[in-house]
Design an enzyme around this catalytic site. Structure first.
Site, mmCIF file in Angstrom:
data_model
loop_
_atom_site.group_PDB
_atom_site.id
_atom_site.type_symbol
_atom_site.label_atom_id
_atom_site.label_comp_id
_atom_site.label_asym_id
_atom_site.label_seq_id
_atom_site.Cartn_x
_atom_site.Cartn_y
_atom_site.Cartn_z
ATOM 1 N N SER A 13 0.830 -1.209 0.000
ATOM 2 C CA SER A 13 0.000 0.000 0.000
ATOM 3 C C SER A 13 0.862 1.256 0.000
ATOM 4 O O SER A 13 1.669 1.468 0.908
ATOM 5 C CB SER A 13 -0.895 0.036 1.237
ATOM 6 O OG SER A 13 -1.424 1.358 1.394
ATOM 7 N N HIS A 38 -1.275 -1.170 -4.243
ATOM 8 C CA HIS A 38 -2.525 -0.842 -3.530
ATOM 9 C C HIS A 38 -2.520 0.653 -3.255
ATOM 10 O O HIS A 38 -1.533 1.210 -2.729
ATOM 11 C CB HIS A 38 -2.595 -1.634 -2.224
ATOM 12 C CG HIS A 38 -3.905 -1.527 -1.499
ATOM 13 N ND1 HIS A 38 -5.032 -2.210 -1.891
ATOM 14 C CD2 HIS A 38 -4.241 -0.817 -0.391
ATOM 15 C CE1 HIS A 38 -6.022 -1.926 -1.046
ATOM 16 N NE2 HIS A 38 -5.567 -1.086 -0.129
ATOM 17 N N ASP A 40 -4.540 3.602 -1.441
ATOM 18 C CA ASP A 40 -5.580 3.916 -0.439
ATOM 19 C C ASP A 40 -6.033 5.362 -0.561
ATOM 20 O O ASP A 40 -5.319 6.276 -0.167
ATOM 21 C CB ASP A 40 -5.022 3.684 0.982
ATOM 22 C CG ASP A 40 -4.939 2.216 1.326
ATOM 23 O OD1 ASP A 40 -3.872 1.772 1.785
ATOM 24 O OD2 ASP A 40 -5.942 1.510 1.116
ATOM 25 N N MET A 42 -8.420 8.260 0.614
ATOM 26 C CA MET A 42 -9.176 8.579 1.825
ATOM 27 C C MET A 42 -9.657 10.029 1.764
ATOM 28 O O MET A 42 -8.884 10.926 1.411
ATOM 29 C CB MET A 42 -8.283 8.387 3.060
ATOM 30 C CG MET A 42 -7.775 6.973 3.202
ATOM 31 S SD MET A 42 -6.657 6.795 4.613
ATOM 32 C CE MET A 42 -6.367 5.042 4.559
ATOM 33 N N HIS A 71 -8.284 1.498 -3.621
ATOM 34 C CA HIS A 71 -9.190 1.226 -2.498
ATOM 35 C C HIS A 71 -9.803 2.556 -2.097
ATOM 36 O O HIS A 71 -9.157 3.383 -1.444
ATOM 37 C CB HIS A 71 -8.379 0.593 -1.355
ATOM 38 C CG HIS A 71 -9.190 0.326 -0.137
ATOM 39 N ND1 HIS A 71 -8.605 -0.007 1.065
ATOM 40 C CD2 HIS A 71 -10.523 0.317 0.080
ATOM 41 C CE1 HIS A 71 -9.550 -0.200 1.965
ATOM 42 N NE2 HIS A 71 -10.726 -0.018 1.389
ATOM 43 N N MET A 73 -11.754 4.708 0.033
ATOM 44 C CA MET A 73 -12.391 4.898 1.333
ATOM 45 C C MET A 73 -12.972 6.298 1.339
ATOM 46 O O MET A 73 -12.479 7.225 2.011
ATOM 47 C CB MET A 73 -11.362 4.693 2.463
ATOM 48 C CG MET A 73 -11.010 3.239 2.667
ATOM 49 S SD MET A 73 -9.473 2.996 3.535
ATOM 50 C CE MET A 73 -8.329 3.174 2.183
ATOM 51 N N MET A 142 -11.604 -6.008 5.228
ATOM 52 C CA MET A 142 -10.799 -5.130 6.068
ATOM 53 C C MET A 142 -10.503 -5.849 7.381
ATOM 54 O O MET A 142 -11.439 -6.227 8.100
ATOM 55 C CB MET A 142 -11.529 -3.817 6.359
ATOM 56 C CG MET A 142 -11.673 -2.882 5.170
ATOM 57 S SD MET A 142 -10.119 -2.480 4.398
ATOM 58 C CE MET A 142 -9.272 -1.650 5.734
ATOM 59 N N ASP A 180 -6.890 -6.794 4.040
ATOM 60 C CA ASP A 180 -6.245 -5.485 4.099
ATOM 61 C C ASP A 180 -6.186 -4.926 5.516
ATOM 62 O O ASP A 180 -7.202 -4.586 6.100
ATOM 63 C CB ASP A 180 -7.049 -4.534 3.202
ATOM 64 C CG ASP A 180 -6.396 -3.201 3.028
ATOM 65 O OD1 ASP A 180 -7.035 -2.307 2.444
ATOM 66 O OD2 ASP A 180 -5.247 -3.037 3.491
ATOM 67 N N GLY A 181 -4.937 -4.881 6.040
ATOM 68 C CA GLY A 181 -4.772 -4.241 7.346
ATOM 69 C C GLY A 181 -4.066 -5.146 8.340
ATOM 70 O O GLY A 181 -4.593 -6.189 8.709
HETATM 71 C C1 DX5 Z 1 -6.327 1.156 5.858
HETATM 72 C C2 DX5 Z 1 -5.905 0.814 4.436
HETATM 73 C C3 DX5 Z 1 -4.869 -0.268 4.397
HETATM 74 C C4 DX5 Z 1 -3.576 0.115 5.123
HETATM 75 C C5 DX5 Z 1 -2.660 -1.082 5.206
HETATM 76 O O1 DX5 Z 1 -7.474 1.940 5.834
HETATM 77 O O2 DX5 Z 1 -7.001 0.394 3.668
HETATM 78 O O3 DX5 Z 1 -4.575 -0.584 3.029
HETATM 79 O O4 DX5 Z 1 -2.936 1.148 4.429
HETATM 80 O O5 DX5 Z 1 -1.559 -0.707 5.985
HETATM 81 P P1 DX5 Z 1 -0.916 -1.778 6.989
HETATM 82 O O6 DX5 Z 1 -0.492 -2.943 6.112
HETATM 83 O O7 DX5 Z 1 0.255 -1.045 7.592
HETATM 84 O O8 DX5 Z 1 -1.967 -2.158 7.972
HETATM 85 ZN ZN ZN Z 2 -6.467 -0.406 1.674
#
Ligand code: DX5
Ligand code: ZN
Length: 224
Positions: A13, A38, A40, A42, A71, A73, A142, A180-181
């Site tokens: 990510s 990936h 993210d 947000m 992804h 969010m 998640m 993911d996470g």
């Molecule tokens: C969280 C994201 C994840 C996160 C993963 O909202 O969707 O993709 O960046 O990071 P790690 O692997 O450090 O948990």
């Molecule tokens: Zn993510």
């Protein structure tokens, strides 16, 4: 990887990278042997953090040939599907909790030629997406509360992977299952044993002293 090495897809990510060196950082993903990027996105509304948008992704597109696994969010993602497709995203994953008319939003993604992903926050049951599973190419489980990297995996979320594997088999569907996470060398074994096809790794990848060794070690842990 050996002949029988699993086809586990590792998707680092970019949220965890040094944004000031994002061109080099994204190049290091392919160099490490990881297969997807990936991304993210947000909006500070669906999640309490703000990351980056379509232009950042469009600027990165020429720096990597790997699939872009976006992804989203963000609240009401239907407003932005065109922009993320135009930015070069291959997979566009939306949150089931963020789009009222899920079937219509997933159709928007597929109609534009991208692959449609659907993500569930830890508190959302698999049953909440039952009606649209046949329309998705990927389900993103998640394993942390969305918004930040570096969190610990929530073990109770893993049973959703097994539930999705069973549903996929029973209904003869073909979506990929991504997790993911909080995925790292300590947690990836169980995540893959539950049936994950793809794992996202943000902090574990970008904080690794040697990213190629990390990717190799992730495959070795899950080799069966
Ligand atoms: C969280 C994201 C994840 C996160 C993963 O909202 O969707 O993709 O960046 O990071 P790690 O692997 O450090 O948990
Ligand atoms: Zn993510």
């Amino acid at each position: 990887m050996g002949m029988n090495a699993p086809s586990l897809i590792i998707a680092p990510s970019m949220l965890a990278c040094d944004f000031s060196r994002s061109g080099e950082e994204i190049a290091s993903i392919a160099e490490s042997g990881a297969q997807w990027v990936h991304l993210d996105v947000m909006d500070g509304r669906f999640v309490p953090n703000i990351s980056f948008g379509p232009k950042f992704i469009a600027d990165l597109r020429s720096h990597s040939d790997l699939p872009f696994d976006a992804h989203l969010m963000i609240d009401k993602p239907e407003r932005y599907i065109d922009q993320f497709v135009d930015a070069g995203c291959d997979y566009i994953t939306i949150h089931a909790e963020a789009s009222l008319h899920l079937h219509r939003t997933l159709s928007l993604i597929v109609d534009r030629g991208a692959k449609a992903g659907l993500s569930l926050i830890p508190s959302a049951p698999v049953s909440s997406i039952d009606e649209v599973l046949e329309y998705v190419d990927l389900v993103l489980v998640m394993s942390v509360n969305p918004g930040f990297g570096g969190q610990s995996l929530i073990p109770s979320t893993l049973r959703k992977i097994e539930e999705l594997v069973a549903i996929r088999k029973k209904r003869n569907l073909t979506f990929l299952i991504s997790v993911d996470g909080g995925v790292n060398l300590n947690t990836v074994g169980e995540v893959v044993a539950c049936g994950a096809d793809v794992v996202v790794a943000g902090s574990a990848f970008f904080n690794a002293p040697d990213r190629s060794r990390f990717v190799e070690a992730m495959h070795q842990v899950t080799w069966r």
